[in-house]
Design an enzyme around this catalytic site. Structure first.
Site, mmCIF file in Angstrom:
data_model
loop_
_atom_site.group_PDB
_atom_site.id
_atom_site.type_symbol
_atom_site.label_atom_id
_atom_site.label_comp_id
_atom_site.label_asym_id
_atom_site.label_seq_id
_atom_site.Cartn_x
_atom_site.Cartn_y
_atom_site.Cartn_z
ATOM 1 N N LYS A 184 22.057 -34.217 -23.386
ATOM 2 C CA LYS A 184 21.367 -33.779 -22.162
ATOM 3 C C LYS A 184 20.839 -34.959 -21.351
ATOM 4 O O LYS A 184 20.572 -36.030 -21.897
ATOM 5 C CB LYS A 184 20.199 -32.851 -22.543
ATOM 6 C CG LYS A 184 20.625 -31.753 -23.507
ATOM 7 C CD LYS A 184 19.587 -30.700 -23.729
ATOM 8 C CE LYS A 184 20.060 -29.719 -24.779
ATOM 9 N NZ LYS A 184 19.743 -30.128 -26.154
ATOM 10 N N TYR A 230 15.189 -35.879 -28.363
ATOM 11 C CA TYR A 230 15.093 -35.499 -29.783
ATOM 12 C C TYR A 230 15.203 -36.733 -30.685
ATOM 13 O O TYR A 230 14.948 -36.637 -31.881
ATOM 14 C CB TYR A 230 16.199 -34.522 -30.218
ATOM 15 C CG TYR A 230 16.364 -33.279 -29.378
ATOM 16 C CD1 TYR A 230 15.333 -32.798 -28.580
ATOM 17 C CD2 TYR A 230 17.555 -32.560 -29.399
ATOM 18 C CE1 TYR A 230 15.495 -31.661 -27.806
ATOM 19 C CE2 TYR A 230 17.723 -31.419 -28.645
ATOM 20 C CZ TYR A 230 16.688 -30.983 -27.835
ATOM 21 O OH TYR A 230 16.859 -29.862 -27.084
ATOM 22 N N HIS A 279 18.620 -31.216 -18.584
ATOM 23 C CA HIS A 279 17.692 -30.627 -19.566
ATOM 24 C C HIS A 279 16.743 -29.579 -18.962
ATOM 25 O O HIS A 279 16.486 -28.546 -19.558
ATOM 26 C CB HIS A 279 16.897 -31.740 -20.263
ATOM 27 C CG HIS A 279 16.492 -31.389 -21.660
ATOM 28 N ND1 HIS A 279 16.430 -32.299 -22.677
ATOM 29 C CD2 HIS A 279 16.132 -30.208 -22.224
ATOM 30 C CE1 HIS A 279 16.049 -31.703 -23.796
ATOM 31 N NE2 HIS A 279 15.861 -30.424 -23.540
ATOM 32 N N ASP A 315 24.327 -29.968 -30.971
ATOM 33 C CA ASP A 315 23.465 -30.134 -29.797
ATOM 34 C C ASP A 315 22.446 -31.245 -30.043
ATOM 35 O O ASP A 315 21.732 -31.232 -31.042
ATOM 36 C CB ASP A 315 22.720 -28.807 -29.543
ATOM 37 C CG ASP A 315 21.819 -28.877 -28.325
ATOM 38 O OD1 ASP A 315 22.345 -28.912 -27.207
ATOM 39 O OD2 ASP A 315 20.578 -28.913 -28.499
HETATM 40 N N1 NAP Z 1 17.434 -27.104 -24.017
HETATM 41 C C1 NAP Z 1 16.166 -27.067 -24.371
HETATM 42 O O1 NAP Z 1 15.260 -27.167 -23.531
HETATM 43 C C2 NAP Z 1 15.808 -26.899 -25.823
HETATM 44 C C3 NAP Z 1 14.462 -26.726 -26.187
HETATM 45 C C4 NAP Z 1 14.174 -26.574 -27.551
HETATM 46 C C5 NAP Z 1 15.197 -26.597 -28.498
HETATM 47 N N2 NAP Z 1 16.498 -26.792 -28.104
HETATM 48 C C6 NAP Z 1 17.614 -26.833 -29.115
HETATM 49 O O2 NAP Z 1 17.587 -25.638 -29.891
HETATM 50 C C7 NAP Z 1 17.573 -25.992 -31.280
HETATM 51 C C8 NAP Z 1 16.936 -24.911 -32.122
HETATM 52 O O3 NAP Z 1 15.629 -24.654 -31.728
HETATM 53 P P1 NAP Z 1 14.375 -24.846 -32.687
HETATM 54 O O4 NAP Z 1 14.610 -26.054 -33.488
HETATM 55 O O5 NAP Z 1 13.157 -24.794 -31.844
HETATM 56 O O6 NAP Z 1 14.260 -23.557 -33.586
HETATM 57 P P2 NAP Z 1 15.077 -22.366 -34.276
HETATM 58 O O7 NAP Z 1 16.481 -22.735 -34.571
HETATM 59 O O8 NAP Z 1 14.767 -21.145 -33.503
HETATM 60 O O9 NAP Z 1 14.253 -22.262 -35.637
HETATM 61 C C9 NAP Z 1 14.172 -23.282 -36.559
HETATM 62 C C10 NAP Z 1 13.243 -22.805 -37.674
HETATM 63 O O10 NAP Z 1 13.821 -21.660 -38.315
HETATM 64 C C11 NAP Z 1 13.965 -21.922 -39.708
HETATM 65 N N3 NAP Z 1 15.233 -21.348 -40.151
HETATM 66 C C12 NAP Z 1 16.478 -21.632 -39.681
HETATM 67 N N4 NAP Z 1 17.395 -20.866 -40.299
HETATM 68 C C13 NAP Z 1 16.722 -20.103 -41.181
HETATM 69 C C14 NAP Z 1 17.116 -19.095 -42.113
HETATM 70 N N5 NAP Z 1 18.395 -18.726 -42.255
HETATM 71 N N6 NAP Z 1 16.164 -18.475 -42.839
HETATM 72 C C15 NAP Z 1 14.864 -18.828 -42.707
HETATM 73 N N7 NAP Z 1 14.418 -19.766 -41.861
HETATM 74 C C16 NAP Z 1 15.338 -20.401 -41.102
HETATM 75 C C17 NAP Z 1 13.925 -23.416 -39.876
HETATM 76 O O11 NAP Z 1 13.341 -23.751 -41.105
HETATM 77 P P3 NAP Z 1 14.174 -24.585 -42.214
HETATM 78 O O12 NAP Z 1 14.289 -25.975 -41.676
HETATM 79 O O13 NAP Z 1 13.330 -24.468 -43.423
HETATM 80 O O14 NAP Z 1 15.502 -23.895 -42.371
HETATM 81 C C18 NAP Z 1 13.027 -23.858 -38.716
HETATM 82 O O15 NAP Z 1 11.667 -23.774 -39.095
HETATM 83 C C19 NAP Z 1 16.859 -27.350 -31.283
HETATM 84 O O16 NAP Z 1 17.040 -28.043 -32.494
HETATM 85 C C20 NAP Z 1 17.502 -28.005 -30.088
HETATM 86 O O17 NAP Z 1 18.777 -28.529 -30.425
HETATM 87 C C21 NAP Z 1 16.820 -26.942 -26.780
#
Ligand code: NAP
Length: 286
Positions: free
Chosen positions: A76, A47, A109, A42
């Site tokens: 997106k 980003y 988006h 994704d």
């Molecule tokens: N469509 C939209 O509007 C929208 C909005 C926001 C995000 N997104 C997408 O969703 C993706 C994910 O969201 P996000 O980046 O906000 O957060 P997330 O995946 O909910 O969380 C990421 C955090 O969790 C930690 N983490 C991941 N796996 C882990 C594990 N197994 N154990 C411990 N900690 C862990 C990571 O730290 P480490 O790096 O230390 O592992 C990071 O700090 C984005 O990258 C993006 O592609 C889409």
């Protein structure tokens, strides 16, 4: 047309998020994820990771770890690019950044761009017309949306237009969006979960930690089991190769929660727990 028909296949259990990857390691981390087994990646223009995704795809497929056609590359359309002609132009820019011949999944988006509250319905329909055209030309395999509430989707399809293949929603234990999920299920729309760990905060929620221990699961295993049980595909981001690998393994092997466990899980749901982006406030109001 269902998402499976649009893609000619279903989605894998997990997708790799690429927002806020450490910039100079982004390509390496994405390539590592592909080698680990991730097939859904994704990205989005906002980003700044499209170029890194494209490079990683080239390296992994060139290195024989997968074929281009095994991967699902999802990007997106940004808010400021909504509209018929601007969608077509933005798509070209994404294709160019990614250095690909086609994109597998193209998502709007957010439903309501800034200052477009009064005419977003017409704007969304124009955008959707361009996206349908891109799909008909074979430049995109499947088209969908992010952050659309049921009423926003109803507007999009009110004149018999293609039903979105995917709706990517903020979805984690503290923001469960059960209405959105039920609606998507009824319409045959695949739900993806963004920020499935609430951007990392889920790991320090003591109640969720207790609940997962009670089930002899880690917090991440519990989150994957819940996603699988509600039919959602988590899009997870990590800057750690260890986490990238364990997330993949745990998600693929996650078991379903029982009806009773799912009922108990609802206690974590909090309508105020969304990430509070200004986009969200606008979306909820219209
Ligand atoms: N469509 C939209 O509007 C929208 C909005 C926001 C995000 N997104 C997408 O969703 C993706 C994910 O969201 P996000 O980046 O906000 O957060 P997330 O995946 O909910 O969380 C990421 C955090 O969790 C930690 N983490 C991941 N796996 C882990 C594990 N197994 N154990 C411990 N900690 C862990 C990571 O730290 P480490 O790096 O230390 O592992 C990071 O700090 C984005 O990258 C993006 O592609 C889409």
């Amino acid at each position: 047309m269902s998402y499976i028909a649009q893609l000619n296949r279903g989605l894998p259990e997990i997708g790799l998020g690429t927002a806020n990857l450490v910039e100079d390691r982004a390509t390496e981390l994405i390539e590592f994820a592909i080698k680990t087994g991730y097939r859904l990646i994704d990205t989005a223009p906002v980003y700044g990771s499209e170029k890194a995704v494209g490079l990683a795809v080239k390296k992994a497929s060139g290195g024989g770890y997968c074929r281009r056609e095994d991967l699902l590359i999802e990007t997106k359309l940004s808010n400021e690019d909504q509209g018929y002609y601007s969608t077509l132009k933005a798509f070209d820019r994404s294709l160019n950044e990614l250095q690909l011949d086609y994109i597998d999944i193209y998502l709007i988006h957010w439903p309501i761009p800034k200052d477009r509250q009064s005419d977003y319905k017409e704007l969304n329909r124009q955008t959707w017309a361009a996206m349908q055209e891109l799909r008909e030309k074979g430049l995109v395999k499947a088209i969908g949306v992010c952050n659309f509430l049921p009423r926003h989707i109803e507007n999009l399809i009110s004149d018999g237009a293609t039903v979105p293949a995917i709706n990517q929603l903020e979805l984690h234990p503290e923001y469960q969006e059960s209405e959105g999920i039920s609606y998507c299920r009824e319409k045959g729309i695949q739900v993806e979960a963004w920020s499935p760990f609430r951007n990392g905060k889920t790991f320090s929620n003591e109640q969720i930690k207790d609940f997962s221990s009670k089930l002899s699961l880690s917090v991440s295993e519990l989150v994957y089991a819940w996603n699988k049980s509600v039919g959602s595909v988590p899009i997870v981001k990590s800057n750690s190769k260890e986490h990238i690998k364990s997330n993949f393994e745990q998600c693929v092997s996650a078991k379903l929660l029982s009806a009773e466990q799912l009922e108990e899980f609802k206690v974590f749901d909090d309508p105020e727990a969304h990430m509070g982006y200004w986009n969200y406030k606008r979306q909820l109001a219209y």
